[in-house]
Design an enzyme around this catalytic site. Structure first.
Site, short mmCIF file in Angstrom:
data_model
loop_
_atom_site.label_atom_id
_atom_site.label_comp_id
_atom_site.label_asym_id
_atom_site.label_seq_id
_atom_site.Cartn_x
_atom_site.Cartn_y
_atom_site.Cartn_z
N HIS A 182 1.37 -1.05 0.10
CA HIS A 182 -0.16 -0.36 0.01
C HIS A 182 0.46 1.21 0.04
O HIS A 182 1.41 1.48 0.61
CB HIS A 182 -0.89 0.15 1.28
CG HIS A 182 -1.64 -1.46 1.66
ND1 HIS A 182 -2.09 -1.63 2.42
CD2 HIS A 182 -2.54 -1.78 0.07
CE1 HIS A 182 -3.21 -2.55 2.34
NE2 HIS A 182 -2.53 -2.59 1.13
N LYS B 294 5.76 6.75 7.65
CA LYS B 294 4.95 5.46 9.26
C LYS B 294 6.18 5.30 9.69
O LYS B 294 7.64 4.57 9.03
CB LYS B 294 3.96 4.84 8.40
CG LYS B 294 4.65 3.62 7.67
CD LYS B 294 3.29 2.85 6.86
CE LYS B 294 3.03 3.43 5.92
NZ LYS B 294 1.92 2.82 5.16
N TYR C 14 1.14 0.83 13.87
CA TYR C 14 1.60 1.55 12.63
C TYR C 14 2.01 3.70 13.72
O TYR C 14 0.46 3.52 13.92
CB TYR C 14 0.77 2.21 11.21
CG TYR C 14 -0.13 1.07 10.73
CD1 TYR C 14 1.18 1.42 9.33
CD2 TYR C 14 -0.48 -0.19 10.83
CE1 TYR C 14 1.62 0.73 8.66
CE2 TYR C 14 -0.20 -1.65 10.65
CZ TYR C 14 0.32 -0.84 8.84
OH TYR C 14 0.19 -2.48 8.46
N ASP D 142 -5.59 -6.79 -2.30
CA ASP D 142 -4.76 -6.71 -2.41
C ASP D 142 -3.75 -7.57 -3.71
O ASP D 142 -2.84 -7.05 -4.12
CB ASP D 142 -3.90 -6.98 -0.64
CG ASP D 142 -4.01 -6.49 0.19
OD1 ASP D 142 -4.28 -4.87 -0.10
OD2 ASP D 142 -3.67 -6.61 0.95
#
Length: 175
Positions: free
Chosen positions: A62, A72, A132, A168
């Site tokens: 992603h 991140k 995250y 995905d």
């Protein structure tokens, strides 16, 4: 904290410096001043948790395109993953290259992933929780992805995914 560069500029392994005694241990997970002093300024605005029930669960790859891209810091609170970042910056000398490392609750390691990277992981243990910290607020409708097994990247996953979402699994090859 100890910061170790990877082969991709903007992707950094962050290891903890823990204080251990008879009670267990204590470690700082994030300090904006330490990150900035090490040349990696990062201030999270949002924290998210990914709960994964089974080993072999794949999430990714992603990313968000500019101006919605984000950096991140990824760490495992329970279990273990093989975490991967792919450089999607066309002007970068490492364009389309990937780097990966094992993150686990046991090793305390984190991966700082800068803007312009696709990110994904496969769980190595059942009941794995991934934390995250993200440097911008989520804005729906801007998420993109590339396929986890796209030959343009040649990612060497340590195990074949057993659980993967339709989204995905069906991202197109990266042009």
């Amino acid at each position: 904290m100890r910061f170790t560069a990877t082969d991709i500029e903007g992707v950094v392994i962050v290891d903890l410096d823990s204080v251990d005694d008879e009670r267990g241990s204590f470690a700082r997970l994030h300090c904006p001043e330490e990150f900035a002093a090490a040349g990696h300024p990062f201030t999270p605005l949002q924290t998210s948790l990914s709960r994964n029930l089974k080993a072999g669960t794949l999430r990714g790859m992603h990313y968000e395109a500019a101006p919605h891209d984000e950096a991140k810091l990824v760490r495992v609170a329970r279990g273990a993953i093989f975490d991967v970042a792919v450089d999607l910056r066309p002007a970068s000398p490492t364009y389309r290259q990937w780097t990966g490392t094992e993150l686990s609750a046991a090793n305390g390691r984190a991966l700082l992933i800068g803007r312009g990277m696709a990110h994904g992981f496969v769980t190595l243990e059942d009941d794995t929780d991934v934390l995250y910290q993200i440097d911008r607020m989520f804005e729906p409708g801007h998420g993109l992805g590339v396929r986890w097994n796209d030959p343009a990247f040649g990612i060497e996953w340590p195990l074949a995914p057993q659980i993967i979402s339709d989204r995905d699994a069906t991202y197109p090859d990266h042009a």
